[in-house]
Design a protein around this motif. Structure first.
Motif, mmCIF file in Angstrom:
data_model
loop_
_atom_site.group_PDB
_atom_site.id
_atom_site.type_symbol
_atom_site.label_atom_id
_atom_site.label_comp_id
_atom_site.label_asym_id
_atom_site.label_seq_id
_atom_site.Cartn_x
_atom_site.Cartn_y
_atom_site.Cartn_z
ATOM 1 N N SER A 1 68.397 -25.937 -51.150
ATOM 2 C CA SER A 1 68.234 -26.616 -49.866
ATOM 3 C C SER A 1 69.103 -25.983 -48.787
ATOM 4 N N LEU B 1 59.772 -27.945 -47.743
ATOM 5 C CA LEU B 1 60.375 -28.622 -48.891
ATOM 6 C C LEU B 1 61.881 -28.374 -48.942
ATOM 7 N N GLY C 1 64.770 -31.097 -48.250
ATOM 8 C CA GLY C 1 65.837 -31.368 -49.207
ATOM 9 C C GLY C 1 67.184 -31.456 -48.537
ATOM 10 N N SER D 1 67.275 -34.968 -46.966
ATOM 11 C CA SER D 1 67.285 -36.015 -47.985
ATOM 12 C C SER D 1 68.637 -36.082 -48.697
ATOM 13 N N ALA E 1 63.266 -41.881 -48.787
ATOM 14 C CA ALA E 1 61.908 -41.372 -48.974
ATOM 15 C C ALA E 1 60.875 -42.447 -48.639
ATOM 16 N N SER F 1 61.915 -34.485 -44.210
ATOM 17 C CA SER F 1 62.576 -34.916 -45.440
ATOM 18 C C SER F 1 61.503 -34.955 -46.525
ATOM 19 N N TRP F 2 61.928 -35.169 -47.745
ATOM 20 C CA TRP F 2 60.934 -35.225 -48.818
ATOM 21 C C TRP F 2 59.963 -36.375 -48.615
ATOM 22 N N PRO G 1 57.308 -32.429 -53.125
ATOM 23 C CA PRO G 1 58.468 -33.271 -52.794
ATOM 24 C C PRO G 1 58.644 -34.449 -53.751
ATOM 25 N N ILE H 1 62.119 -35.195 -55.657
ATOM 26 C CA ILE H 1 62.822 -36.480 -55.645
ATOM 27 C C ILE H 1 63.090 -36.954 -57.066
#
Length: 355
Positions: free
Chosen positions: A60, A132, A136, A139, A286, A301-302, A323, A327
């Motif tokens: 990330s 993605l 990450g 997130s 999420a 974000s995811w 994603p 998660i």
């Protein structure tokens, strides 16, 4: 008496507060933290999850490098008219539909080529792999700082309520009960709907609706009772222990009692809570982002990427699955690591492979 048994008994007494009486009995002068670290390192499952988590964080963090120097794309800009290379041929990113009436377009699917839409494109022609990695970053950032807020506030409230008792305990405990009474997702959705759609302004300071501070604060606050209540119960128990009563008898101030006697004995519980709360915070983020009341565009974000792939689940499932898998793996790693830390800090735990 065997060595391992001595370790467990010594650490139990030390964590209970009887530090001066036990330090000399620990093998080689090892501290309780050194024993816990050794136990954690011997838990190969927890260590494997720690490596997985480190790889996810590293990937990330490397999101800008991947987008600029590998994929050569801007993951936040629509590219409906763009093209890419597949098997040496230049093809459009958004392909005309072949089924039905043939009136729409479908984004290119995974090419498994890191330089050309590795996981395909979303409905805006953006590189899913690059988004993605950027998702990450947000997130993990939201999960970490939300968990930090939860643990700091929960610990402070639990310490104050359990140590002072009386009216202080009554007011703080009832406040935790009020937050606890709401279903956590319903409370988070209500706060997000009000705050994120309008932003927050107090005095000369203002927080825009697209700021990551809002979802961090909202998620951090709604989980405070999950930490504050157990800490309060533990402090109530410690408040009646002999070593605390002895310190009170010697004239120790409340500040010294909290900082020197109570806090060191609850910090291990907070450390165990942190990865577990971070996992919960990431799941909540999420969910909020999927409902468009979490991370706001142009940030990703995811959860927002899953929302982007909602309409492509039958034609380009990789947009939503990637994603979702990220998660699941991250939350699994955090939960297993949290269990490993708990076992390492518990003197009565029998870790697999511990002798």
């Amino acid at each position: 008496m065997s060595g391992p048994k001595l370790d467990r008994e010594a650490m139990s007494s030390t964590l209970a507060g009887d530090v001066p009486a036990v330090v000399g009995t620990l093998p080689g002068g090892a501290s309780p933290w050194a024993i816990a670290r050794r136990r954690l390192f011997r838990n190969w499952i927890a260590m494997t999850m720690l490596v997985v988590l480190a790889l996810i964080v590293a990937a990330s963090v490397a999101a800008p490098f991947y987008a600029q120097h590998v994929a050569h794309t801007d993951p936040f800009r629509s590219n409906l008219e763009g093209t890419t290379v597949v098997d040496g041929k230049r093809v459009p990113i958004m392909r005309p539909e072949t089924g039905g009436l043939g009136l729409g377009v479908t984004p290119i699917g995974p090419t498994w080529d890191p330089e050309h839409y590795f996981l395909g494109a979303d409905n805006q022609g953006r590189d899913v792999a690059a988004r993605l990695l950027y998702g990450g970053r947000n997130s993990l950032l939201i999960g970490f700082f939300a968990a930090l807020i939860t643990c700091v506030l929960g610990t402070a409230i639990g310490l104050a309520a359990g140590f002072f008792g009386g009216y202080v305990d009554g007011v703080l405990s009832r406040g935790l009960d009020i937050v606890w009474a709401f279903p956590v997702y319903l409370l988070a959705i209500c706060l997000s709907t009000v705050l994120i759609t309008q932003g927050v302004a107090f005095g000369p300071f203002s927080i825009g609706s697209g700021s990551l501070v809002l979802p961090i604060a909202i998620i951090g606050v709604v989980y405070v009772p999950y930490v504050g209540r157990p800490i309060r119960g533990e402090v109530l128990s410690l408040r009646r222990r002999e070593f605390v009563e002895a310190a009170i008898g010697l004239g120790a101030s409340n500040r010294r009692l909290i900082v020197k006697d109570i806090l060191p004995n609850v910090v291990t519980t907070v450390i165990v809570f942190f990865p577990l709360v971070m996992a919960l915070a990431m799941l909540t983020e999420a969910a909020l982002s999927f409902l468009s009341i979490g991370v706001q565009p142009p940030d990703a974000s995811w959860g927002t990427i899953i929302q982007d792939g909602d309409g492509l689940i039958y034609t380009r499932p990789a947009v939503a699955l990637a994603p979702g898998i990220a998660i699941a793996v991250t939350v699994l790693a955090l939960n297993v690591l949290g269990d490993g830390i708990r076992d390492a800090l518990d003197p009565r735990a029998k870790l697999r492979g511990f002798r």
